[in-house]
Design a protein around this motif. Structure first.
Motif, mmCIF file in Angstrom:
data_model
loop_
_atom_site.group_PDB
_atom_site.id
_atom_site.type_symbol
_atom_site.label_atom_id
_atom_site.label_comp_id
_atom_site.label_asym_id
_atom_site.label_seq_id
_atom_site.Cartn_x
_atom_site.Cartn_y
_atom_site.Cartn_z
ATOM 1 N N TYR A 116 67.140 51.381 30.301
ATOM 2 C CA TYR A 116 65.825 51.557 30.935
ATOM 3 C C TYR A 116 65.925 51.864 32.431
ATOM 4 O O TYR A 116 64.936 52.247 33.055
ATOM 5 N N LEU A 117 67.105 51.722 32.997
ATOM 6 C CA LEU A 117 67.291 52.066 34.393
ATOM 7 C C LEU A 117 67.712 53.521 34.585
ATOM 8 O O LEU A 117 67.861 53.977 35.724
ATOM 9 N N ASP A 118 67.907 54.238 33.488
ATOM 10 C CA ASP A 118 68.343 55.630 33.558
ATOM 11 C C ASP A 118 67.164 56.547 33.225
ATOM 12 O O ASP A 118 66.517 56.401 32.188
ATOM 13 N N SER A 119 66.882 57.500 34.083
ATOM 14 C CA SER A 119 65.726 58.388 33.907
ATOM 15 C C SER A 119 65.851 59.299 32.684
ATOM 16 O O SER A 119 64.853 59.812 32.183
ATOM 17 N N ARG A 120 67.063 59.478 32.199
ATOM 18 C CA ARG A 120 67.260 60.346 31.027
ATOM 19 C C ARG A 120 66.859 59.662 29.722
ATOM 20 O O ARG A 120 66.668 60.318 28.706
ATOM 21 N N GLU B 120 66.784 66.522 25.497
ATOM 22 C CA GLU B 120 65.744 65.497 25.376
ATOM 23 C C GLU B 120 66.377 64.125 25.151
ATOM 24 O O GLU B 120 67.066 63.902 24.162
ATOM 25 N N ASN C 43 64.753 58.027 26.879
ATOM 26 C CA ASN C 43 63.388 58.195 26.353
ATOM 27 C C ASN C 43 63.041 56.964 25.512
ATOM 28 O O ASN C 43 63.595 56.781 24.428
#
Length: 589
Positions: free
Chosen positions: A100-104, A81, A106
């Motif tokens: 914020y450009l990385d999908s991982r 997570e 949160n």
């Protein structure tokens, strides 16, 4: 590209940090230090440290904010997570120039705290290839971006930090084990008490809170018929509210523990659905541990502890300690319940008192050449100490002092049984201390329900001016000579009675002439302590008091020895049964 001078300065800092972290073995001081040093070393705005709990999830109790303040986060992440969870799952570092450009990534934590994450580095913490957590730095100062050199520095720091955390955890586990054994010993000594169950509950809760380093908690008793919990003792809830608070099984945190009969650790109560947020009595902190009180599969109640003095959350080591304590606490509560069922009628206690009065000789046998002094103080109305002096034959007298482990009604019953057994011995057995104790051990083996008996037995021979004696694990008596003011202990040894079959006891002969005094005693006198446990009366002090009272007659000396122990520690309340038996060898008329 990092210049050589900066690199040298960074690695010097790492050496300095390493020495400091490995010198600090307190986990609660160590974690903020690691975050502070990682933030400063990487010139970051914030840092956080997540620890792996039970190989199941990651937990962050505190984080270091951009202004250097400690932020209580109580954040929980599953493996995989967010960035932290992914680093833990993959066991590889992650560095992001723009989170914020990385999908991982949160962003929920940012939304909750108002902090804006830009760049970050997160590395795993390993101890011998075993993952224990993650270390993260966020936002390099002055709008800069973390580089490869920063990643190397953080990996190096993580290695030092992981070792320091492991050392601190090991020390913490050892400290808690010592505390656990100490507390269990106190419960063992308390096992049967004439205190009311309410008084006992208050005492037990205070001791548990002290040992767990917490300030509030509750011991509940279970009503299995109504399937609800009622309060026995509490810190943090007014006493006048006890009767109004009833917790149904399955409701709330304590009700869940009662229903499931399982221990429970909650890091953050606000995020746990079992916590009743509408309760009029709120917990002071967000973390809680709770354990069921179970005796032979019977639910007796629940103990819940919260509000650590340190301000940190409870860990699994705290829960393990509470679970172990709860098991012994259950025995103590069950014993108290059974004891008070008997005492409330008054019949069994009065009967036990009558039996013990018969065991303790009201008048010792008169002898032309002997004088006695006796002081006997049971901890409760009845106890496990007993003594005896019997005239045998041909100017010979047997002397006995004995101590059943424990105290109260249960010890009194076992003492009465032991006394009845030895009173039925044949005369020839009573004339041999070795045979006497060997036979007594054979008769008592397996019959003391896990308890044991210590005893000293001797034969005073007035014609030959001797004492023939044997010892079964009891404190060796003192032998004084009033003529030269010397004092020795009767050096004869043997194992305790009732636990090991087929023992043989040695016997020795010592002179016992006019002017000699024999001082027999149980350990209640030499283990007397002040209420704060800072002062203890021991054998050396007892020996000095014996010499000081040498000029007194035997009875006055026995009374004086008791008073000397009380005066030294400043307390009249002994923690065990106390017996002193003095025998003076005096001139014949």
């Amino acid at each position: 590209m990092t210049d050589p001078q900066t690199s040298l300065s960074k690695f010097r800092s790492l050496l300095h940090i390493s020495s400091i972290l490995n010198a600090n073995l307190d986990l609660h001081q160590l974690l903020p230090l690691i975050m502070l040093y990682s933030k400063d070393l990487l010139e970051a705005e914030a840092s956080s440290l997540f620890l792996l709990e039970n190989d199941e999830f990651l937990y962050c109790e505190v984080a270091l904010g951009e202004k250097g303040e400690i932020i209580q986060e109580y954040a929980r992440l599953e493996l995989g997570e967010g960035i932290v969870g992914m680093v833990a799952k993959e066991k590889k570092p992650i560095a992001l120039e723009d989170a914020y450009l990385d999908s991982r990534f949160n962003p929920s934590m940012d939304k909750r705290t108002g902090f804006k994450t830009k760049s970050l580095i997160c590395v795993p913490l390993f101890v011998e290839e075993r993952l224990i957590g993650t270390l993260e730095v966020i936002n390099k100062t002055n709008h800069r971006i973390f580089n490869d050199a920063d990643l190397e520095y953080l990996i190096s720091l993580s290695e030092v930090a992981a070792t320091a955390i492991q050392n601190a955890n090991t020390k913490d586990s050892l400290d808690k084990r010592i505390l656990e054994l100490s507390l269990l010993y106190e419960f063992e000594k308390l096992s049967v008490s004439e205190k009311s169950l309410t008084e006992l509950g208050k005492w037990m809760l205070n001791r548990v809170l002290e040992y767990l380093g917490a300030t509030s908690g509750t011991i509940y008793l279970a009503n299995t018929t109504k399937r609800e919990l009622g309060i026995l003792a509490a810190k943090g809830i007014p006493e006048d509210a006890y009767d109004q608070i009833k917790v149904p099984f399955g409701t709330g945190v304590s009700g869940w523990v009662a229903e499931k009969k399982e221990s429970l650790l909650i890091h953050n109560l606000d995020m746990d659905p079992r916590y009743n947020k509408l309760s009029p009595y709120k917990f002071e902190s967000k973390s809680l541990i709770s354990a069921p009180l179970i005796y032979q599969n019977e639910l007796l109640g629940v103990i819940s502890i919260n509000n650590k003095v340190s301000g940190y959350a409870f860990q699994h080591s705290d829960l393990d300690l509470l679970t172990n304590i709860a098991a012994r606490l259950s025995n103590t509560i069950k014993n108290a319940q059974l004891f008070h069922q008997i005492v409330d009628t008054g019949k069994e206690l009065n009967r036990a008192k009558t039996i013990m009065q018969k065991i303790m000789p009201s008048i010792l046998p008169q002898a032309n050449g002997l004088s006695y002094g006796v002081s006997h103080i049971p901890l409760e109305q009845v106890g496990g100490d007993f003594y005896d002096v019997t005239e045998l034959e041909d100017s010979k007298f047997s002397i006995l002092i004995a101590d059943i482990s424990g105290h109260g009604l249960s010890a009194a019953v076992l003492a009465a049984m032991s006394h009845m057994v030895l009173k039925n011995f044949e005369p020839d057995i009573k004339l041999s201390p070795s045979q006497f104790l060997t036979t007594l051990n054979h008769m008592l083996y397996g019959k003391l329900a896990g308890n044991f008996l210590t005893a000293f037995y001797g034969i005073i021979d007035l014609k030959n001016n001797t004492i023939l004696c044997a010892n079964a694990g009891h404190h060796a008596p003192f032998l004084l000579d009033k003529n030269d003011l010397s004092i020795t202990q009767l050096d004869v040894k043997g194992k305790i009675l009732g636990l090991i079959p087929d023992l043989y006891y040695e016997e020795k002969t010592f002179p016992f002439t006019v002017g000699n005094r024999l001082v027999m005693f149980t350990d209640g006198i030499t283990e007397h302590m002040s209420k704060d446990h800072n002062k203890r009366y021991d054998e050396d002090l007892f020996q000095k008091a014996i010499l000081k009272s040498l000029s007194m007659d035997a009875q006055k000396s026995a009374d004086d020895l008791i008073q000397a122990a009380k005066d030294y520690v400043g307390s009249n309340d002994f923690a065990d049964d106390v017996t002193i038996l003095l025998v003076d060898r005096i001139k014949s008329d």
